[in-house]
Design a protein around this motif. Structure first.
Motif, PDB file in Angstrom:
ATOM      1  N   PRO A  74     -41.722  77.475  28.271  1.00  0.00           N
ATOM      2  CA  PRO A  74     -40.446  77.720  27.663  1.00  0.00           C
ATOM      3  C   PRO A  74     -39.959  79.280  27.553  1.00  0.00           C
ATOM      4  N   THR A  75     -39.934  80.006  28.693  1.00  0.00           N
ATOM      5  CA  THR A  75     -39.590  81.127  28.765  1.00  0.00           C
ATOM      6  C   THR A  75     -38.025  81.745  28.598  1.00  0.00           C
ATOM      7  N   ALA A  76     -37.260  80.539  28.479  1.00  0.00           N
ATOM      8  CA  ALA A  76     -35.891  80.762  28.486  1.00  0.00           C
ATOM      9  C   ALA A  76     -35.211  79.704  27.468  1.00  0.00           C
ATOM     10  N   PRO A  77     -34.124  79.637  26.904  1.00  0.00           N
ATOM     11  CA  PRO A  77     -33.608  78.465  26.045  1.00  0.00           C
ATOM     12  C   PRO A  77     -33.134  77.370  27.045  1.00  0.00           C
ATOM     13  N   SER A  78     -33.088  77.324  28.215  1.00  0.00           N
ATOM     14  CA  SER A  78     -32.663  76.317  28.966  1.00  0.00           C
ATOM     15  C   SER A  78     -33.480  76.059  30.197  1.00  0.00           C
ATOM     16  N   LEU A  79     -33.902  74.969  30.817  1.00  0.00           N
ATOM     17  CA  LEU A  79     -34.309  74.795  32.366  1.00  0.00           C
ATOM     18  C   LEU A  79     -33.168  75.181  33.259  1.00  0.00           C
ATOM     19  N   HIS A  80     -33.770  75.239  34.427  1.00  0.00           N
ATOM     20  CA  HIS A  80     -32.826  75.935  35.293  1.00  0.00           C
ATOM     21  C   HIS A  80     -32.998  75.317  36.899  1.00  0.00           C
ATOM     22  N   MET A  81     -32.431  75.822  37.892  1.00  0.00           N
ATOM     23  CA  MET A  81     -32.598  74.851  39.020  1.00  0.00           C
ATOM     24  C   MET A  81     -34.043  74.782  39.752  1.00  0.00           C
ATOM     25  N   GLY A  82     -34.839  75.860  39.494  1.00  0.00           N
ATOM     26  CA  GLY A  82     -36.147  75.620  39.929  1.00  0.00           C
ATOM     27  C   GLY A  82     -36.817  74.290  39.078  1.00  0.00           C
ATOM     28  N   ASN A  83     -36.519  74.344  37.880  1.00  0.00           N
ATOM     29  CA  ASN A  83     -36.860  73.305  36.996  1.00  0.00           C
ATOM     30  C   ASN A  83     -36.474  72.010  37.633  1.00  0.00           C
ATOM     31  N   LEU A  84     -35.273  71.854  38.081  1.00  0.00           N
ATOM     32  CA  LEU A  84     -34.716  70.705  38.452  1.00  0.00           C
ATOM     33  C   LEU A  84     -35.435  70.077  39.605  1.00  0.00           C
ATOM     34  N   VAL A  85     -35.857  70.983  40.619  1.00  0.00           N
ATOM     35  CA  VAL A  85     -36.597  70.397  41.629  1.00  0.00           C
ATOM     36  C   VAL A  85     -37.825  69.734  41.461  1.00  0.00           C
ATOM     37  N   GLN A  86     -38.583  70.101  40.315  1.00  0.00           N
ATOM     38  CA  GLN A  86     -39.786  69.730  39.708  1.00  0.00           C
ATOM     39  C   GLN A  86     -39.485  68.248  38.886  1.00  0.00           C
ATOM     40  N   LEU A  87     -38.284  68.188  38.173  1.00  0.00           N
ATOM     41  CA  LEU A  87     -37.956  67.133  37.469  1.00  0.00           C
ATOM     42  C   LEU A  87     -37.612  66.004  38.410  1.00  0.00           C
ATOM     43  N   ILE A  88     -36.813  66.448  39.512  1.00  0.00           N
ATOM     44  CA  ILE A  88     -36.521  65.385  40.397  1.00  0.00           C
ATOM     45  C   ILE A  88     -37.720  64.750  41.130  1.00  0.00           C
ATOM     46  N   THR A  89     -38.623  65.788  41.548  1.00  0.00           N
ATOM     47  CA  THR A  89     -40.112  65.463  42.211  1.00  0.00           C
ATOM     48  C   THR A  89     -40.784  64.429  41.294  1.00  0.00           C
ATOM     49  N   ALA A  90     -40.688  64.696  39.828  1.00  0.00           N
ATOM     50  CA  ALA A  90     -41.386  63.710  38.890  1.00  0.00           C
ATOM     51  C   ALA A  90     -41.076  62.391  39.034  1.00  0.00           C
ATOM     52  N   ARG A  91     -39.511  62.580  38.900  1.00  0.00           N
ATOM     53  CA  ARG A  91     -38.863  61.069  38.878  1.00  0.00           C
ATOM     54  C   ARG A  91     -39.245  60.340  40.316  1.00  0.00           C
ATOM     55  N   ARG A  92     -39.303  61.113  41.407  1.00  0.00           N
ATOM     56  CA  ARG A  92     -39.528  60.184  42.479  1.00  0.00           C
ATOM     57  C   ARG A  92     -40.845  59.791  42.480  1.00  0.00           C
ATOM     58  N   LEU A  93     -41.867  60.439  41.971  1.00  0.00           N
ATOM     59  CA  LEU A  93     -43.151  59.821  41.977  1.00  0.00           C
ATOM     60  C   LEU A  93     -43.103  58.813  40.923  1.00  0.00           C
ATOM     61  N   GLN A  94     -42.519  58.993  39.694  1.00  0.00           N
ATOM     62  CA  GLN A  94     -42.391  57.743  38.943  1.00  0.00           C
ATOM     63  C   GLN A  94     -41.920  56.720  39.474  1.00  0.00           C
ATOM     64  N   ASP A  95     -40.807  56.602  40.162  1.00  0.00           N
ATOM     65  CA  ASP A  95     -40.266  55.635  40.642  1.00  0.00           C
ATOM     66  C   ASP A  95     -41.089  54.859  41.790  1.00  0.00           C
ATOM     67  N   ALA A  96     -41.881  55.606  42.466  1.00  0.00           N
ATOM     68  CA  ALA A  96     -42.656  55.065  43.452  1.00  0.00           C
ATOM     69  C   ALA A  96     -44.056  54.465  42.653  1.00  0.00           C
ATOM     70  N   GLY A  97     -44.211  54.468  41.290  1.00  0.00           N
ATOM     71  CA  GLY A  97     -45.192  53.810  40.637  1.00  0.00           C
ATOM     72  C   GLY A  97     -46.340  54.602  39.999  1.00  0.00           C
ATOM     73  N   HIS A  98     -46.166  56.003  40.010  1.00  0.00           N
ATOM     74  CA  HIS A  98     -46.972  56.949  39.470  1.00  0.00           C
ATOM     75  C   HIS A  98     -46.699  57.541  37.917  1.00  0.00           C
ATOM     76  N   THR A  99     -47.770  57.770  37.290  1.00  0.00           N
ATOM     77  CA  THR A  99     -47.529  57.873  35.710  1.00  0.00           C
ATOM     78  C   THR A  99     -47.303  59.489  35.699  1.00  0.00           C
ATOM     79  N   PRO A 100     -46.204  60.257  35.083  1.00  0.00           N
ATOM     80  CA  PRO A 100     -46.395  61.206  34.850  1.00  0.00           C
ATOM     81  C   PRO A 100     -46.714  61.810  33.461  1.00  0.00           C
ATOM     82  N   PHE A 101     -47.145  63.218  33.461  1.00  0.00           N
ATOM     83  CA  PHE A 101     -47.406  63.853  32.103  1.00  0.00           C
ATOM     84  C   PHE A 101     -46.498  65.000  32.340  1.00  0.00           C
TER      85      PHE A 101
END
Length: 423
Positions: free
Chosen positions: A43-70
């Motif tokens: 949390p080095t800024a009050p909002s997430l940004h584009m770079g964080n979005l890549v990671q959120l989407i990647t985490a969603r891809r992993l979860q949709d494929a059956g894996h467990t996110p932390f």
């Protein structure tokens, strides 16, 4: 739980695997069963940004494929900040970091599922870091980090001449401890992040190996850049914020709509859940007729819907159609219209001074250079108020013209428009 065996192939096709610790071992782990993985957000800024979005989407891809996110929010690491090339960070107050930690947690939650067999879990590294004494940290963690290897890290090496504090120098130890803690307490065996985190991420995997003797996995995604190679991010001009109060859904949609032709297919792979067949079909049509901007429209609609929802995407699309295509403006949500006009540039006028003439507003908004030019534009039929042609050079604004009680849209010709806010 059943997992998708084609996940790694899809991630590689999309260009989401820039580096990995051991691709064969990673493939074996991802196909053997549900893998517990983590990704961190400081949390080095009050909002997430584009770079964080890549990671959120990647985490969603992993979860949709059956894996467990932390999902780790760095309440501790956010107090320090990863070293950057430009110089020492200004440390935020503890209160600010706590506030931003809460904001980031709330932003992350809608993007993943916290129910089901592979439900996501949110964690905060402040919970375990704050419980450890300095002596324990140095004995249990610090002893596994040879200083010569830490000095060889790219960012540290570049910062040695200008100076780097022990605080930032030690950041890698804190992040590495996160991987060790999650491995021990939750069985997490995979971390992903951005390429600029590769040194920190591999240091964490190495710490797990040194302490436990176990092999864990990691991969990193490429940094997202413009066609000229410059990067996006919260410290660069043109940052793409996910918080709608910091960047309106309309502006967010416009950003993707204006994606460069050279990058749009890459962005479709990275940022959308469109299938390979759908993206390749868009790529073909884009190559044949790039002026139609079909790929950009698909990109903008898909990413805006993922981040802000279908309603905001529809409103952003309607606002653009109304402003650039001459549709009825009165059907738009005034808040959406206001956001769109602020992006284009607005002029504020005081209602107490009386309702202005359209010709004066054309001048004040910068659509014309003089009153005579304003009158000439009206006389030639090239001036519009709320997408209706202005016929009278002396026409005044009336209450019925105000959209949402305060907004006016001026246009000269087909594409040049400006907003006026009557306050």
């Amino acid at each position: 739980m059943t997992v998708d065996p084609s996940l790694l192939d899809d991630l590689q096709w999309r260009g989401l695997v820039a580096h990995a610790t051991d691709l064969d071992a990673l493939r074996e782990a991802l196909t053997a069963g549900s893998v517990r993985f983590y990704v961190g957000f400081d949390p080095t800024a009050p909002s997430l940004h584009m770079g964080n979005l890549v990671q959120l989407i990647t985490a969603r891809r992993l979860q949709d494929a059956g894996h467990t996110p932390f999902l780790l929010v760095g309440g501790a690491t956010g107090m320090i900040g990863d070293p950057k090339d430009s110089g020492e960070r200004t440390l935020n107050t503890a209160e600010t970091v706590r506030e931003w930690t809460d904001r980031v947690r709330r932003q992350i939650e809608p993007f993943l599922s916290f129910e089901g067999d592979n439900a996501a879990t949110m964690v905060n590294n402040h919970d375990w870091t704050s419980q450890m004494s300095v002596v324990d940290f140095l004995r249990d963690i610090g002893k596994h980090f040879p200083v010569n290897r830490m000095l060889a890290r790219d960012t540290v090496r570049r910062r040695l001449e200008s100076g780097i504090s022990y605080t930032e120098f030690s950041y890698v130890l804190l992040q590495s401890m996160d991987y060790l803690t999650l491995f021990r307490e939750h069985g997490v065996v995979l971390q992903h992040g951005a390429t600029d985190q590769w040194g920190n991420i591999t240091a964490g995997a190495e710490l797990v190996r040194r302490v436990t003797g176990e092999q864990v996995h990691a991969f990193v995604t490429p940094l997202v850049t413009r066609a000229d190679g410059t990067k996006y991010g919260k410290t660069e001009a043109g940052a793409l914020w996910l918080d709608p109060t910091m960047m309106s859904p309309y502006a967010f949609h416009q950003f993707w709509l204006n994606a460069e032709d050279e990058k749009v297919v890459e962005y479709l792979r990275l940022f959308t859940f469109l299938s390979r067949e759908e993206i390749e079909a868009l790529e073909q049509r884009h190559a044949e007729a790039p002026f139609r901007r079909e790929a950009q429209r698909a990109l903008a609609d898909a990413v805006t819907t993922f981040v802000h929802g279908e309603r905001e995407t529809a409103q952003a699309t309607a606002a653009a159609a109304a402003l650039f295509g001459g549709a009825d403006l009165t059907d738009l949500d005034p808040a959406v219209l206001g956001a769109a006009l602020r992006e284009a540039g607005t002029t504020r006028v005081e209602r107490s001074a009386g309702m202005p003439r359209v010709a004066d507003l054309l001048l004040e908004s910068g659509l014309v250079a003089s009153r005579s030019e304003a009158r000439r534009a009206i006389g030639e039929g090239g001036a519009y108020l709320n997408n209706r042609r202005v016929e009278d050079a002396d026409a005044e604004v009336v209450d019925a013209d105000l959209i949402g009680g305060s907004w006016l849209v001026l246009r000269r010709g087909k594409k040049r428009f400006a907003g006026v806010e009557v306050v």
